[in-house]
Design a protein around this motif. Structure first.
Motif, mmCIF file in Angstrom:
data_model
loop_
_atom_site.group_PDB
_atom_site.id
_atom_site.type_symbol
_atom_site.label_atom_id
_atom_site.label_comp_id
_atom_site.label_asym_id
_atom_site.label_seq_id
_atom_site.Cartn_x
_atom_site.Cartn_y
_atom_site.Cartn_z
ATOM 1 N N GLU A 132 -25.675 67.234 -0.920
ATOM 2 C CA GLU A 132 -24.352 66.910 -0.359
ATOM 3 C C GLU A 132 -24.364 66.954 1.169
ATOM 4 O OE1 GLU A 132 -22.045 69.917 -2.339
ATOM 5 O OE2 GLU A 132 -21.455 68.559 -3.958
ATOM 6 N N GLN A 133 -25.173 67.810 1.750
ATOM 7 C CA GLN A 133 -25.212 67.996 3.201
ATOM 8 C C GLN A 133 -26.058 66.962 3.931
ATOM 9 O OE1 GLN A 133 -26.653 71.996 3.542
ATOM 10 N NE2 GLN A 133 -24.820 72.873 2.618
ATOM 11 N N THR A 134 -26.945 66.296 3.208
ATOM 12 C CA THR A 134 -27.880 65.385 3.873
ATOM 13 C C THR A 134 -27.196 64.286 4.676
ATOM 14 O OG1 THR A 134 -29.627 65.889 2.284
ATOM 15 C CG2 THR A 134 -29.870 63.857 3.540
ATOM 16 N N PRO A 135 -26.167 63.596 4.154
ATOM 17 C CA PRO A 135 -25.560 62.535 4.985
ATOM 18 C C PRO A 135 -25.054 63.045 6.337
ATOM 19 C CG PRO A 135 -24.851 62.302 2.712
ATOM 20 C CD PRO A 135 -25.588 63.619 2.808
ATOM 21 N N SER A 136 -24.402 64.189 6.364
ATOM 22 C CA SER A 136 -23.903 64.703 7.646
ATOM 23 C C SER A 136 -25.050 65.180 8.533
ATOM 24 C CB SER A 136 -22.867 65.807 7.440
ATOM 25 O OG SER A 136 -23.433 66.887 6.745
ATOM 26 N N THR A 137 -26.091 65.725 7.938
ATOM 27 C CA THR A 137 -27.265 66.130 8.719
ATOM 28 C C THR A 137 -27.904 64.918 9.376
ATOM 29 O OG1 THR A 137 -27.683 68.021 7.260
ATOM 30 C CG2 THR A 137 -29.541 67.234 8.591
ATOM 31 N N SER A 174 -23.897 54.734 6.867
ATOM 32 C CA SER A 174 -22.826 54.442 5.924
ATOM 33 C C SER A 174 -23.389 54.124 4.534
ATOM 34 C CB SER A 174 -21.992 53.271 6.432
ATOM 35 O OG SER A 174 -21.041 52.895 5.472
ATOM 36 N N ASP A 175 -24.416 53.297 4.497
ATOM 37 C CA ASP A 175 -25.030 52.935 3.212
ATOM 38 C C ASP A 175 -25.617 54.164 2.528
ATOM 39 O OD1 ASP A 175 -24.302 50.313 3.708
ATOM 40 O OD2 ASP A 175 -26.350 49.615 4.120
ATOM 41 N N PHE A 176 -26.284 55.027 3.307
ATOM 42 C CA PHE A 176 -26.847 56.231 2.702
ATOM 43 C C PHE A 176 -25.736 57.122 2.151
ATOM 44 C CE2 PHE A 176 -28.282 60.603 2.606
ATOM 45 C CZ PHE A 176 -29.370 60.476 1.756
ATOM 46 N N ALA A 177 -24.686 57.330 2.924
ATOM 47 C CA ALA A 177 -23.580 58.188 2.468
ATOM 48 C C ALA A 177 -22.960 57.624 1.187
ATOM 49 C CB ALA A 177 -22.528 58.323 3.563
ATOM 50 N N GLN A 178 -22.797 56.329 1.140
ATOM 51 C CA GLN A 178 -22.219 55.696 -0.053
ATOM 52 C C GLN A 178 -23.138 55.851 -1.263
ATOM 53 O OE1 GLN A 178 -21.728 51.421 0.297
ATOM 54 N NE2 GLN A 178 -20.020 51.453 -1.138
ATOM 55 N N GLN A 179 -24.419 55.609 -1.072
ATOM 56 C CA GLN A 179 -25.367 55.747 -2.185
ATOM 57 C C GLN A 179 -25.491 57.207 -2.624
ATOM 58 O OE1 GLN A 179 -26.520 53.293 -3.979
ATOM 59 N NE2 GLN A 179 -25.444 51.889 -2.617
ATOM 60 N N ARG A 180 -25.484 58.127 -1.664
ATOM 61 C CA ARG A 180 -25.587 59.547 -2.016
ATOM 62 C C ARG A 180 -24.347 59.982 -2.789
ATOM 63 N NH1 ARG A 180 -28.861 63.735 -0.514
ATOM 64 N NH2 ARG A 180 -30.397 62.136 -1.014
ATOM 65 N N ALA A 181 -23.180 59.508 -2.396
ATOM 66 C CA ALA A 181 -21.953 59.851 -3.122
ATOM 67 C C ALA A 181 -22.042 59.387 -4.573
ATOM 68 C CB ALA A 181 -20.733 59.236 -2.435
ATOM 69 N N ALA A 182 -22.592 58.197 -4.786
ATOM 70 C CA ALA A 182 -22.767 57.702 -6.154
ATOM 71 C C ALA A 182 -23.727 58.595 -6.936
ATOM 72 C CB ALA A 182 -23.270 56.262 -6.137
ATOM 73 N N SER A 183 -24.798 59.025 -6.294
ATOM 74 C CA SER A 183 -25.762 59.912 -6.948
ATOM 75 C C SER A 183 -25.116 61.248 -7.297
ATOM 76 C CB SER A 183 -26.968 60.162 -6.038
ATOM 77 O OG SER A 183 -27.647 58.956 -5.768
ATOM 78 N N LEU A 184 -24.379 61.806 -6.361
ATOM 79 C CA LEU A 184 -23.726 63.092 -6.601
ATOM 80 C C LEU A 184 -22.689 62.987 -7.710
ATOM 81 C CD1 LEU A 184 -23.441 64.244 -2.914
ATOM 82 C CD2 LEU A 184 -24.822 65.355 -4.696
#
Length: 160
Positions: A13-18, A96-106
Motif C-alpha cells: 500500500e505504501q509503495t505508490p507514495s514512496t 498515476s498508472d502504477f498507483a491505479q494498477q496497485r489499487a486494483a491489486s490491493l
C-alpha cells in the motif's frame, strides 16, 4: 520475508507514495540517467513496475486463486522492455498508472480469505510456492526497485 501478511500488504500500500516521494520532482535528465551500461534508469524502473504490476505480479496471483496449482510461465523482462509501449512514460503518467494498477491489486489481496493464502503454484525458477509466499516475493520486488531508485538518486546527486 518474515513480515506478517498485514505488514506485507501495508508495504504494498505504501509503495505508490514512496515512489512519488522519490521521483516526482526529478528532471527528465535525472529520470533518464543510467549509472552503468547494464543499469536501468529511474524512468525504466518505474515503467517496469507498472508493467509488472499489471502483467506479472497480479496476474500470477489471480491464476493462483482461479486454478489448481497452476504452472506459471517465466517472464523475460529484458525482451518485454525492448518491445513495450512507451507512450505513457512521463513521470506523472507512470506514477498515476502504477498507483491505479496497485489499487486494483490491493483490491484483490484484501478480499482473500485465510485459506486462499495456502493455495499453491509452480514456477520453473522458484519451484512450488503458496500465495502467501508470492505476496512476500511481491513485496521484495518492490523493495529491490525502491533501493535501485534510491541508489540512482544518490549517484545523480553525487555527480551534480
Amino acid at each position: 520475508m518474515s513480515l506478517a501478511r498485514p505488514q506485507l500488504i501495508a508495504t504494498l500500500e505504501q509503495t505508490p507514495s514512496t515512489l512519488a516521494h522519490l521521483t516526482s520532482t526529478l528532471t527528465d535528465s535525472a529520470l533518464d540517467f543510467h549509472a552503468g551500461p547494464d543499469e536501468w534508469s529511474i524512468r525504466e524502473i518505474l515503467a517496469h513496475l507498472v508493467d509488472d504490476e499489471m502483467f506479472v505480479m497480479r496476474t500470477r496471483m489471480e491464476r493462483i486463486m482461479k486454478e489448481e496449482s497452476p504452472s506459471l510461465a517465466s517472464h523475460d523482462e529484458k525482451k518485454w522492455y525492448a518491445q513495450r509501449n512507451t507512450s505513457r512514460d512521463t513521470i506523472s503518467e507512470l506514477l498515476s498508472d502504477f498507483a491505479q494498477q496497485r489499487a486494483a491489486s490491493l483490491g484483490i489481496l484484501t478480499l482473500l480469505r485465510d485459506k486462499d493464502w495456502t493455495r499453491t503454484a509452480f514456477h520453473p525458477e522458484y519451484g512450488h510456492f503458496t500465495a502467501e509466499a508470492w505476496l512476500g516475493s511481491w513485496v521484495e520486488h518492490d523493495l529491490v526497485h525502491i533501493r535501485q531508485i534510491e541508489q540512482a538518486r544518490a549517484t545523480i546527486e553525487q555527480s551534480a
